[in-house]
Design a protein around this motif. Structure first.
Motif, short mmCIF file in Angstrom:
data_model
loop_
_atom_site.label_atom_id
_atom_site.label_comp_id
_atom_site.label_asym_id
_atom_site.label_seq_id
_atom_site.Cartn_x
_atom_site.Cartn_y
_atom_site.Cartn_z
N CYS A 175 33.65 -0.13 40.46
CA CYS A 175 33.94 1.10 39.70
C CYS A 175 35.52 1.59 39.21
O CYS A 175 35.71 2.63 38.73
N SER A 202 35.08 11.79 43.53
CA SER A 202 34.56 12.65 45.02
C SER A 202 35.86 13.30 45.18
O SER A 202 35.87 14.67 45.63
N CYS A 255 36.42 2.72 48.58
CA CYS A 255 35.29 3.44 49.17
C CYS A 255 35.43 4.12 50.27
O CYS A 255 34.71 5.11 50.50
N SER A 300 31.28 16.99 48.82
CA SER A 300 30.16 15.87 48.83
C SER A 300 29.01 16.25 48.43
O SER A 300 28.60 17.63 48.59
N CYS A 303 35.32 7.76 49.00
CA CYS A 303 34.28 7.99 47.94
C CYS A 303 33.10 8.65 48.75
O CYS A 303 32.90 8.21 50.04
N GLY A 311 34.85 6.15 41.47
CA GLY A 311 34.16 6.73 42.78
C GLY A 311 35.05 7.62 43.59
O GLY A 311 34.54 8.84 43.82
N GLN A 312 36.19 7.11 44.13
CA GLN A 312 37.07 8.26 44.74
C GLN A 312 37.87 9.18 44.03
O GLN A 312 38.01 10.50 44.33
N LEU A 354 29.92 9.85 37.11
CA LEU A 354 30.30 8.44 37.61
C LEU A 354 30.41 7.42 36.37
O LEU A 354 31.43 6.83 36.38
#
Length: 267
Positions: free
Chosen positions: A68, A76, A11, A84, A14, A72-73, A99
């Protein structure tokens, strides 16, 4: 091939994608209604969650269950190169749409990587390796190409290999194995049940009593363990169990989990 750590959520790298891209429906899982594309009011400026350590008591158990698989990362930092949706709002719609595609591809990579590590499936290792390379190639696509990926078609090809892997591994359990694929076992009384080598793919085990059950070498891909009681259950060597499934269930210190899975804080 992706390293195992790449298939686990990070996270910190992300842009809070699951907190924005996904829909929340006020229910036992979420305390609020939230449309896809709208940031959750708990999302902070640094993309962290303001109530991360209190999700369940604050009415967001659905967030504590979501996984996920590292999508997510990757979206990103790799697919969108660290740009972002806040800094470049024009990327938001495409990023949010990417995603769920990436999540499904990473989920397949997680299953394939597990299958490829199993000695009992060594006759399939070459095919599993090829499937990993193909799925990884799709996941490494640029944003435009990623959104055209037919995940269903890829999942179908991968599933054939996973089924064959499951059969090879479960063959180590003597005798006839229970086949409860897709079965409705909601609230079932399975305390102490011998489910070694069982096929429980996609089974509905919501609120099932599995205390002390023997689930060694059982195929658990897609099984719904929401609120299932796994206290004292043995899941040693079970197939395709995810952290998300574990997080959705109830267990205790006596529950035996496969390596790589973490005992949830709420157990």
């Amino acid at each position: 091939m992706p390293e195992p750590a790449a298939l686990k959520a990070d996270c910190a790298n992300c842009f809070g994608l699951c907190c924005v891209a996904l829909t929340f429906t006020r229910s036992a899982d979420f305390a609020i209604d939230k449309a896809a594309g709208d940031p959750c009011h708990n999302l902070q400026a640094d993309f962290g969650c303001g109530i991360h350590d209190q999700l369940r008591p604050r009415g967001f158990p659905g967030c504590s269950v979501y996984d996920c698989f590292g999508a997510g990362q990757r979206i990103s930092q790799s697919t969108f190169g660290g740009r972002s949706w806040r800094d470049e709002p024009g990327t938001a719609r495409q990023m949010f749409a990417a995603l769920p595609v990436m999540r499904q591809l990473h989920e397949l990579l997680a299953y394939l990587t597990e299958a490829r590590s199993l000695d009992a499936a060594r006759e399939l290792h070459e095919d599993l390796g090829a499937a990993i390379e193909e799925t990884e190639r799709l996941a490494a696509s640029d944003p435009e190409t990623l959104l055209t990926v037919d995940v269903g078609e890829q999942r179908g090809r991968v599933n054939e290999l996973l089924l064959r892997t499951s059969e090879l591994v479960r063959a180590a359990v003597p005798g006839k194995k229970k086949d409860r694929r897709g079965a409705d076992l909601m609230g079932a009384k399975l305390k102490g049940a011998d489910l070694r080598g069982a096929n429980l793919r996609g089974a509905y085990l919501i609120a099932a009593d599995l205390r002390g059950a023997d689930l060694r070498l059982a195929d658990l891909i897609g099984a719904d363990f929401r609120d299932a009681d796994l206290r004292g259950a043995d899941l040693t060597g079970c197939l395709f169990l995810t952290q998300s499934q574990v997080n959705a269930a109830r267990g205790d210190a006596a529950t035996k989990l496969p390596p790589g899975l973490t005992r949830p804080a709420h157990w």
